[in-house]
Enzyme design. Sequence first.
Site, PDB file in Angstrom:
ATOM      1  N   TYR A 137       0.889  -1.052  -0.036  1.00 56.90           N
ATOM      2  CA  TYR A 137       0.264  -0.015   0.018  1.00 56.90           C
ATOM      3  C   TYR A 137       0.917   1.181  -0.113  1.00 56.90           C
ATOM      4  O   TYR A 137       1.971   1.362   0.882  1.00 56.90           O
ATOM      5  CB  TYR A 137      -0.906   0.136   1.197  1.00 56.90           C
ATOM      6  CG  TYR A 137      -1.879   1.381   1.445  1.00 56.90           C
ATOM      7  CD1 TYR A 137      -3.038   1.466   0.558  1.00 56.90           C
ATOM      8  CD2 TYR A 137      -1.072   2.162   2.297  1.00 56.90           C
ATOM      9  CE1 TYR A 137      -3.612   2.587   0.781  1.00 56.90           C
ATOM     10  CE2 TYR A 137      -2.020   3.461   2.123  1.00 56.90           C
ATOM     11  CZ  TYR A 137      -3.029   3.938   1.366  1.00 56.90           C
ATOM     12  OH  TYR A 137      -3.845   4.756   1.645  1.00 56.90           O
ATOM     13  N   ASP A 239       9.670   3.088   0.288  1.00 58.44           N
ATOM     14  CA  ASP A 239       8.665   3.906   1.127  1.00 58.44           C
ATOM     15  C   ASP A 239       8.438   3.655   2.430  1.00 58.44           C
ATOM     16  O   ASP A 239       7.830   2.726   2.762  1.00 58.44           O
ATOM     17  CB  ASP A 239       7.266   3.332   0.493  1.00 58.44           C
ATOM     18  CG  ASP A 239       5.999   4.178   0.929  1.00 58.44           C
ATOM     19  OD1 ASP A 239       6.536   4.842   1.852  1.00 58.44           O
ATOM     20  OD2 ASP A 239       4.911   3.875   0.447  1.00 58.44           O
ATOM     21  N   LYS A 268       4.155  10.683   7.730  1.00 55.31           N
ATOM     22  CA  LYS A 268       3.503  10.356   9.047  1.00 55.31           C
ATOM     23  C   LYS A 268       4.252  10.964  10.288  1.00 55.31           C
ATOM     24  O   LYS A 268       4.244  12.121  10.635  1.00 55.31           O
ATOM     25  CB  LYS A 268       3.336   8.711   9.063  1.00 55.31           C
ATOM     26  CG  LYS A 268       2.197   8.339   8.154  1.00 55.31           C
ATOM     27  CD  LYS A 268       2.114   6.825   8.491  1.00 55.31           C
ATOM     28  CE  LYS A 268       1.000   6.226   7.324  1.00 55.31           C
ATOM     29  NZ  LYS A 268      -0.181   6.676   7.653  1.00 55.31           N
TER      30      LYS A 268
HETATM   31  C1  PLP Z   1       3.517   2.654   3.149  1.00 57.80           C
HETATM   32  C2  PLP Z   1       2.732   3.925   2.888  1.00 57.80           C
HETATM   33  N1  PLP Z   1       2.924   5.039   1.999  1.00 57.80           N
HETATM   34  C3  PLP Z   1       2.163   5.862   1.639  1.00 57.80           C
HETATM   35  C4  PLP Z   1       1.022   6.281   2.471  1.00 57.80           C
HETATM   36  C5  PLP Z   1       0.398   7.467   2.205  1.00 57.80           C
HETATM   37  O1  PLP Z   1       0.505   8.376   3.059  1.00 57.80           O
HETATM   38  P1  PLP Z   1      -0.777   9.625   3.192  1.00 57.80           P
HETATM   39  O2  PLP Z   1      -2.064   9.097   4.008  1.00 57.80           O
HETATM   40  O3  PLP Z   1      -0.061  10.523   4.232  1.00 57.80           O
HETATM   41  O4  PLP Z   1      -0.892  10.212   1.767  1.00 57.80           O
HETATM   42  C6  PLP Z   1       0.634   5.309   3.537  1.00 57.80           C
HETATM   43  C7  PLP Z   1      -0.492   5.469   4.535  1.00 57.80           C
HETATM   44  O5  PLP Z   1      -0.728   4.858   5.338  1.00 57.80           O
HETATM   45  C8  PLP Z   1       1.657   4.092   3.834  1.00 57.80           C
HETATM   46  O6  PLP Z   1       1.216   3.596   5.005  1.00 57.80           O
END
Ligand code: PLP
Length: 419
Positions: A137, A239, A268
């Site tokens: 994700y 990521d 985050k």
């Molecule tokens: C691994 C990962 N990448 C990207 C995101 C997306 O981040 P945002 O909700 O700040 O757009 C998340 C959100 O949970 C995530 O867990």
Amino acid sequence: MNSTLWYPYAQMKHVKHLPKMVKANGVMMQLEDGAQLIDGISSWWAVIHGYNHPALNAALTQQLQQFAHVMLGGLTHQPALDLAATLVRITPEGLNHVFFSDSGSIGVEVALKMAIQYFTNLGITGKTKIVSLRNGYHGDTFKAMEISDDSDFSKAFSSVLHRGFFLDIPAGGFEATEATIQPAVKQLEDLLAAHHKEIAAFIVEPIVQCAGGFHIYSPRYLKAARELCSKYRVLLIFDEVATGFGRTGKLFAAEHAGVSPDIMVLGKGLTGGYLGHAATLASTEVYNSFLGDDRDKALMHGPTFMANALACAVALESIRLIEEENYLEKIARIEAIIRREFATLNFPGIVHKRTIGAIGALEFKEVSMLAGFNTFAKTEGVWLRPIGNILYLMPPYITEEQEVVAIIDVMRKWCQQMR
Ligand SMILES: Cc1ncc(COP(=O)(O)O)c(C=O)c1O
């Protein structure tokens, strides 16, 4: 329900009275009806220092007295310069350039743009596809959905998503042997050997796939991925939006493997959960490909609120706290408590228990086994929200032992009343 406010990931027809938070302090959320809840999931994993932290509040107030925000186009400011330098210092070696944006999803978009344009800037055509992992994700924007596994998050758009390649994560969890991860490594090598001329990047959530079900895999796979990506000239993107800033027990999950990606995304916990912000870090090799006299080679991306001064100031203070207040020790202590408590949490409906750093996840046989859990936990004084068939905790790092135990006790009680 006819609601002016449209809530996320929710069938609005069934959204009724949501608990209203009025105040929060440390790990405690206070609701309008007077209820006090321990936040077991750090507000979507971001509020790593808890709420209303005096040092973070002070950093924000101080910056506010100077200025809250200024555009980064044609201007610069000290908090942005300092945060970029700090991120370069604390992240794995070689990530020397920082591009700010406003959320994890956009940070991922920037990473993908960097990867694809890196090759076009070098005059190499055709390398535009992205490889990612099943259950991954990476966010809710279009390209982020495209590289995330097919799921409820992206189902409505499956007909317009141009999917790349998806691979299985290696079996065997964190401790997997070389032999156990071999099939997944071979799958990666076979794919890269056959298609590297079409592939710009391989993106992974290193060590733990969070929203896709808290699957943990071996650092050996990241090492192998690093080697194979270099061999086939494919960029490796980590990521670390969810795993960054200590969540897996190391400051960054990449450190478990001792490898550096070419591009890394943070979000985050970057601002201690105070403000939406993200950073996409790139190697000098990637950055240099954008240099030249030709404006066509520039990265044509610039979110209005990139490097927001309040976000940068609070992020700098958050990193100072992590470094000066022994956060990695706090996280190790939380991990030990989760492991100890999970060891005695047994229920036939639990098919797998997974723990790493300040993450504990219980996989249940059926999604239906967790129906009503959120309401139950609330009545027990804890804020937890399962994802599908996974019941998990990702508490703020300041959570005390008795609070971690209280969170897991709610899970225990739920299992006992299901028996
Ligand atoms: C691994 C990962 N990448 C990207 C995101 C997306 O981040 P945002 O909700 O700040 O757009 C998340 C959100 O949970 C995530 O867990």
